[in-house]
Enzyme design. Sequence first.
Site, PDB file in Angstrom:
ATOM      1  N   LYS A 116       0.817  -1.226   0.000  1.00  0.00           N
ATOM      2  CA  LYS A 116       0.000   0.000   0.000  1.00  0.00           C
ATOM      3  C   LYS A 116       0.845   1.268   0.000  1.00  0.00           C
ATOM      4  CE  LYS A 116      -4.113  -2.091   1.830  1.00  0.00           C
ATOM      5  NZ  LYS A 116      -5.471  -1.810   2.220  1.00  0.00           N
ATOM      6  N   GLU A 200      -3.221   7.039   7.651  1.00  0.00           N
ATOM      7  CA  GLU A 200      -4.072   7.830   6.755  1.00  0.00           C
ATOM      8  C   GLU A 200      -5.034   8.644   7.596  1.00  0.00           C
ATOM      9  OE1 GLU A 200      -6.362   5.405   4.057  1.00  0.00           O
ATOM     10  OE2 GLU A 200      -4.632   4.921   2.831  1.00  0.00           O
ATOM     11  N   HIS A 235     -15.487  -2.881   7.463  1.00  0.00           N
ATOM     12  CA  HIS A 235     -14.675  -2.483   6.300  1.00  0.00           C
ATOM     13  C   HIS A 235     -14.617  -3.541   5.207  1.00  0.00           C
ATOM     14  CE1 HIS A 235     -13.738   0.864   8.763  1.00  0.00           C
ATOM     15  NE2 HIS A 235     -13.019   0.156   9.615  1.00  0.00           N
ATOM     16  N   ARG A 292      -6.570  -8.182  -9.790  1.00  0.00           N
ATOM     17  CA  ARG A 292      -7.218  -9.477 -10.063  1.00  0.00           C
ATOM     18  C   ARG A 292      -8.690  -9.217 -10.376  1.00  0.00           C
ATOM     19  NH1 ARG A 292     -10.329  -9.222  -5.495  1.00  0.00           N
ATOM     20  NH2 ARG A 292      -9.255  -8.366  -3.692  1.00  0.00           N
TER      21      ARG A 292
HETATM   22  P1  ADP Z   1      -8.270  -3.712   2.923  1.00  0.00           P
HETATM   23  O1  ADP Z   1      -7.351  -3.734   1.729  1.00  0.00           O
HETATM   24  O2  ADP Z   1      -7.629  -4.243   4.160  1.00  0.00           O
HETATM   25  O3  ADP Z   1      -9.625  -4.282   2.659  1.00  0.00           O
HETATM   26  P2  ADP Z   1      -8.832  -0.923   2.326  1.00  0.00           P
HETATM   27  O4  ADP Z   1      -7.708   0.046   2.369  1.00  0.00           O
HETATM   28  O5  ADP Z   1      -9.271  -1.403   0.984  1.00  0.00           O
HETATM   29  O6  ADP Z   1      -8.485  -2.172   3.265  1.00  0.00           O
HETATM   30  O7  ADP Z   1     -10.073  -0.312   3.074  1.00  0.00           O
HETATM   31  C1  ADP Z   1     -11.259  -1.038   3.296  1.00  0.00           C
HETATM   32  C2  ADP Z   1     -12.373  -0.121   3.747  1.00  0.00           C
HETATM   33  O8  ADP Z   1     -12.014   0.555   4.966  1.00  0.00           O
HETATM   34  C3  ADP Z   1     -12.706   1.015   2.785  1.00  0.00           C
HETATM   35  O9  ADP Z   1     -13.591   0.607   1.785  1.00  0.00           O
HETATM   36  C4  ADP Z   1     -13.337   2.031   3.710  1.00  0.00           C
HETATM   37  O10 ADP Z   1     -14.666   1.729   4.008  1.00  0.00           O
HETATM   38  C5  ADP Z   1     -12.521   1.872   4.981  1.00  0.00           C
HETATM   39  N1  ADP Z   1     -11.389   2.827   4.973  1.00  0.00           N
HETATM   40  C6  ADP Z   1     -10.120   2.555   4.605  1.00  0.00           C
HETATM   41  N2  ADP Z   1      -9.343   3.651   4.715  1.00  0.00           N
HETATM   42  C7  ADP Z   1     -10.121   4.643   5.159  1.00  0.00           C
HETATM   43  C8  ADP Z   1      -9.905   6.018   5.484  1.00  0.00           C
HETATM   44  N3  ADP Z   1      -8.709   6.593   5.378  1.00  0.00           N
HETATM   45  N4  ADP Z   1     -10.962   6.746   5.910  1.00  0.00           N
HETATM   46  C9  ADP Z   1     -12.186   6.183   6.035  1.00  0.00           C
HETATM   47  N5  ADP Z   1     -12.453   4.895   5.769  1.00  0.00           N
HETATM   48  C10 ADP Z   1     -11.446   4.118   5.336  1.00  0.00           C
END
Ligand code: ADP
Length: 506
Positions: A116, A200, A235, A292
Amino acid sequence: MFRKVLIANRGEIAVRVLRAAKELGIPFATVYSEADRDALHVLMSGESYFIGPSPSTQSYLNIEKIISVAKEAGADAIHPGYGFLSENPEFARRCQEEGITFIGPPPEAIEAMGDKVTSRKIAISAGVPVVPGTEDSVESFEEAKSFAREIGYPIMLKASAGGGGKGMRLVFEESELKNAFDSARREARGAFGDDRIYIEKYLEEPHHIEIQIIADQNGNYFHLNERECSVQRRHQKVIEESPSPFITDELREKMANSAIRLAKKVGYFNAGTVEFLVDKHRNYYFLEMNTRLQVEHPVTEMVTGIDLVKAQFMVAAGEKLNWEQNRIIQRGHAIEARIYAEDPLNNFNPSPGRIIGLINPGNPGIRLDTGVYQGFTIPIYYDPMIAKLIAWGESREDAISRILVALDEYRLAGVKNNIIFHQVVINSEPFREGKYDTTLLEKLDYAALIRAKKKELIKKALVAAVFVFIEDSSAEDSGKESGSVSSWKMLGRIQQGIMRTRPFKL
Ligand code: ADP
């Protein structure tokens, strides 16, 4: 196109991929673990190879075993599906070394996007906005503390190697930071063998909106519009739809251009998804790229008419996508519900076990991607997602009505499942109105809605049972046999009433 493809996955996605292979006339073989001897994807293939014990580390994640099975089968291509080895650059490289085509992007792109922190840097260099946060991973708690003060709480701690929500922590204030930092690190180390954490800014009430892209090996890049994936629990996505009820044409265009810029930057080809968060002012920020096929790809297929898995095969074989971006037309609306064997009233605990009764929904515009059948025992070893129900409609309202009817018809007895959960969420006002974001499920008291719905179902079942009883005894009293009409009615009522109560333990 290919001599033979090995499908290195299980469940509904293995079935989905083997169907595409069949349509393309590509011979295929599948693999199975101990727990999957009788799985649907095995029953549907003429050639299937045993790859080891049930735990996925010893079977579906065993790179050398899968490579050796591919060679034994004479396969010159491997489709990894999603999950398992699909985003493992080492696996993609091993395929290359063996002269086997990995049906997916080049290993370098998987690697770059799999981290990431690295992918954020690439996004920045491609001029794609990212969620405000640290440029690199933070080395110590002190560093985390000072950065968090700078950008202000709430913040998200994330594992650089992350995925599936692992190593992710939401922190509202400084007093929670130490614990969250240590536990996120521990979890990341355990899950990925890599404990790098970065920070973040936590965006409040954001939307998760992602762009599907696909590119061939001749440098032709296309996007297939967006999917709104904001219905999430912890999430993780549970319901997805396209188009997003939130974005505008202008925003779609900008996000799609960003997605393609990013893909070009890493020399991407094959299908991929660029995920964004969109705040309430419609500012968008790159979140991550999934290199993917996504679980929710059918939503895009339903509205574009494009078969993404077939397109993946074509691209992997080096064929050119003779498409024109402005001729990719999206029509109507599609919604997908992920059906899990889990108990929505008990913390969504997985509920593996034998399926003793199954009635699948149907109708125009209904698609069910499933990996199970009546009599199959859902193993404890894997993700409890067992099917995806997708509804297409001319309008969003039509798609909602269709999916609700389909959910109502769907019967899965023997294992607890989340069908009723989908019914109450899709029927909720914010969803119906298309006014929801990633906080929907935190705000919606779905447990109360589920209990109320169950009560209503029990009432109906009891009324149906009483009807059957009265009808049956009055037929006997009048000396008539309970003739064919009556017994059909009876059967219908029993099904309507009793069957309905079966999938849920009352
Ligand atoms: P993973 O790859 O572990 O599934 P992601 O980075 O794709 O994690 O995030 C999954 C979910 O978490 C996002 O769709 C969102 O709902 C929430 N999320 C992630 N980062 C943030 C953020 N900075 N602020 C608010 N919600 C977030």
